[in-house]
Design a protein around this motif. Structure first.
Motif, PDB file in Angstrom:
ATOM      1  N   THR A 197       0.838  -1.195   0.000  1.00  0.00           N
ATOM      2  CA  THR A 197       0.000   0.000   0.000  1.00  0.00           C
ATOM      3  C   THR A 197       0.876   1.249   0.000  1.00  0.00           C
ATOM      4  O   THR A 197       2.081   1.167   0.270  1.00  0.00           O
ATOM      5  CB  THR A 197      -0.911   0.012   1.236  1.00  0.00           C
ATOM      6  N   PRO A 198       0.288   2.426  -0.282  1.00  0.00           N
ATOM      7  CA  PRO A 198       1.096   3.655  -0.247  1.00  0.00           C
ATOM      8  C   PRO A 198       1.766   3.904   1.100  1.00  0.00           C
ATOM      9  O   PRO A 198       2.830   4.523   1.157  1.00  0.00           O
ATOM     10  CB  PRO A 198       0.071   4.744  -0.579  1.00  0.00           C
ATOM     11  N   SER A 199       1.153   3.429   2.170  1.00  0.00           N
ATOM     12  CA  SER A 199       1.743   3.642   3.497  1.00  0.00           C
ATOM     13  C   SER A 199       2.537   2.438   3.989  1.00  0.00           C
ATOM     14  O   SER A 199       3.120   2.488   5.074  1.00  0.00           O
ATOM     15  CB  SER A 199       0.642   3.956   4.516  1.00  0.00           C
ATOM     16  N   ARG A 233      -1.287   4.430 -10.500  1.00  0.00           N
ATOM     17  CA  ARG A 233      -0.174   4.333  -9.553  1.00  0.00           C
ATOM     18  C   ARG A 233       1.152   4.274 -10.306  1.00  0.00           C
ATOM     19  O   ARG A 233       1.198   3.931 -11.492  1.00  0.00           O
ATOM     20  CB  ARG A 233      -0.304   3.082  -8.671  1.00  0.00           C
ATOM     21  N   ASN A 278       3.267   4.274  -5.070  1.00  0.00           N
ATOM     22  CA  ASN A 278       3.179   5.733  -5.025  1.00  0.00           C
ATOM     23  C   ASN A 278       1.823   6.258  -5.489  1.00  0.00           C
ATOM     24  O   ASN A 278       1.718   7.386  -5.976  1.00  0.00           O
ATOM     25  CB  ASN A 278       4.293   6.339  -5.882  1.00  0.00           C
ATOM     26  N   SER A 279       0.774   5.458  -5.330  1.00  0.00           N
ATOM     27  CA  SER A 279      -0.557   5.905  -5.725  1.00  0.00           C
ATOM     28  C   SER A 279      -1.048   7.019  -4.800  1.00  0.00           C
ATOM     29  O   SER A 279      -0.734   7.042  -3.602  1.00  0.00           O
ATOM     30  CB  SER A 279      -1.543   4.734  -5.678  1.00  0.00           C
ATOM     31  N   ALA A 280      -1.847   7.935  -5.373  1.00  0.00           N
ATOM     32  CA  ALA A 280      -2.455   8.997  -4.569  1.00  0.00           C
ATOM     33  C   ALA A 280      -3.659   8.483  -3.785  1.00  0.00           C
ATOM     34  O   ALA A 280      -4.160   9.171  -2.889  1.00  0.00           O
ATOM     35  CB  ALA A 280      -2.882  10.152  -5.474  1.00  0.00           C
ATOM     36  N   THR A 282      -5.029   6.301  -1.033  1.00  0.00           N
ATOM     37  CA  THR A 282      -4.397   5.711   0.155  1.00  0.00           C
ATOM     38  C   THR A 282      -4.751   4.247   0.358  1.00  0.00           C
ATOM     39  O   THR A 282      -4.007   3.515   1.013  1.00  0.00           O
ATOM     40  CB  THR A 282      -4.796   6.495   1.414  1.00  0.00           C
ATOM     41  N   THR A 283      -5.891   3.812  -0.203  1.00  0.00           N
ATOM     42  CA  THR A 283      -6.303   2.411  -0.032  1.00  0.00           C
ATOM     43  C   THR A 283      -5.829   1.521  -1.176  1.00  0.00           C
ATOM     44  O   THR A 283      -6.201   0.345  -1.243  1.00  0.00           O
ATOM     45  CB  THR A 283      -7.836   2.320   0.068  1.00  0.00           C
ATOM     46  N   ASP A 284      -5.028   2.082  -2.076  1.00  0.00           N
ATOM     47  CA  ASP A 284      -4.585   1.298  -3.235  1.00  0.00           C
ATOM     48  C   ASP A 284      -3.729   0.121  -2.791  1.00  0.00           C
ATOM     49  O   ASP A 284      -3.088   0.139  -1.737  1.00  0.00           O
ATOM     50  CB  ASP A 284      -3.794   2.187  -4.198  1.00  0.00           C
ATOM     51  N   ARG A 285      -3.697  -0.891  -3.663  1.00  0.00           N
ATOM     52  CA  ARG A 285      -2.896  -2.078  -3.380  1.00  0.00           C
ATOM     53  C   ARG A 285      -2.458  -2.720  -4.693  1.00  0.00           C
ATOM     54  O   ARG A 285      -3.054  -2.494  -5.727  1.00  0.00           O
ATOM     55  CB  ARG A 285      -3.678  -3.094  -2.542  1.00  0.00           C
TER      56      ARG A 285
END
Length: 285
Positions: A197-199, A233, A278-280, A282-285
């Motif tokens: 994920t982004p984080s 992403r 690096n997706s904007a 936040t829940t991307d995977r």
């Protein structure tokens, strides 16, 4: 008025070809004794096991060992004839990998790696008797390295890797209110790491590389990744704190690539790798 009907006959020639079912290696006049192997290593079949199967009095030169349609070499404790009491067959066996999975995919390129099977890690080995053959055996030979005139090799090329099996990724999906996944073996369907994920970047270290830094050939870094959500992403890859890849990988698209890297980057013998999403979103995977 006359109606003219023209009849056109088209003759189509078809080329006959044999269908491959991967059972072409089987001789139907032979009996095959199956046993399973789950871990790669050196295995020994003792005479007692062959006797229990009813083939303990078979000369070793008539024995055949098979796996995935290929004959496997084995080392008998005697070069010819029947195994004595305490005799054995030794062979190197490997757990099941994903090589035979490739034909299941819609496109072969969708299989990023054949190191791990989608179905099972247990391989089936078959022992059989062929009295018209001579087997496929290792034999003892004289090996005197002091008598060799071959030059000393300064290095060899080796591949080490991490083949993640944290989860079985479901692969390509259409988002129609919910995720509807392809029923085919499709893009992104393979064993993988947990979602990145982004984080939450993925960090992994490969150690003990034993790098030969003096005049060694070009080194390469290979990786595969796939998107798991309908978002834009980019992904970044860092090797020992140096950026080696930053590329677009939108939606359910994938990437499977090899990057030339300076061998000096891994001269320490350790490769610490970081993958970032690096997706904007936040829940991307």
């Amino acid at each position: 008025m006359k109606n003219l009907l023209t009849l056109l006959l088209v003759l189509v020639g078809f080329t006959a070809s044999a269908q491959q079912y991967n059972n072409e290696w089987i001789q139907f006049n032979q009996t095959y004794y199956r046993f399973k192997v789950a871990n790669t290593g050196l295995y020994r079949l003792p005479k007692a096991a062959l006797t229990a199967a009813g083939i303990g009095e078979t000369p070793v030169q008539f024995l055949e060992l098979w796996n995935n349609g290929k004959m496997v070499p084995f080392y008998p404790s005697v070069p010819n004839g029947v195994l004595p009491a305490g005799g054995y067959l030794e062979f190197w066996a490997e757990h099941n990998d994903g090589k035979t999975d490739k034909g299941l995919y819609r496109l072969p390129a969708y299989q990023h790696s054949d190191k791990v099977s989608l179905l099972t890690d247990t391989a089936a080995y078959f022992l059989s008797i062929n009295t018209s053959g001579t087997g496929f055996r290792h034999t003892d030979v004289v090996n005197d390295p002091d008598a060799s005139v071959l030059p000393v090799e300064q290095f060899f090329t080796h591949t080490t890797g991490a083949y993640f099996t944290n989860m079985l990724n479901p692969g390509f999906a259409a988002v129609v209110g919910e995720y509807v996944f392809s029923s085919s073996y499709d893009k992104g369907e393979f064993w993988s790491s947990f979602p990145i994920t982004p984080s939450g970047p993925l960090n992994h270290a490969l150690s003990g590389l034993q790098v030969y830094a003096s005049g060694s050939p070009q080194s390469f870094f290979k990786f595969g990744a796939v998107g798991n959500a309908l978002n834009s992403r980019t992904i970044g890859v860092r090797l020992n704190s140096s950026s080696i890849k930053d590329t677009v990988m939108d939606f359910f698209n994938d990437i499977n690539t090899s990057i030339p890297i300076p061998t000096s980057l891994i001269a320490s013998g350790t490769a610490t790798v970081q993958f970032t999403n690096n997706s904007a979103v936040t829940t991307d995977r």
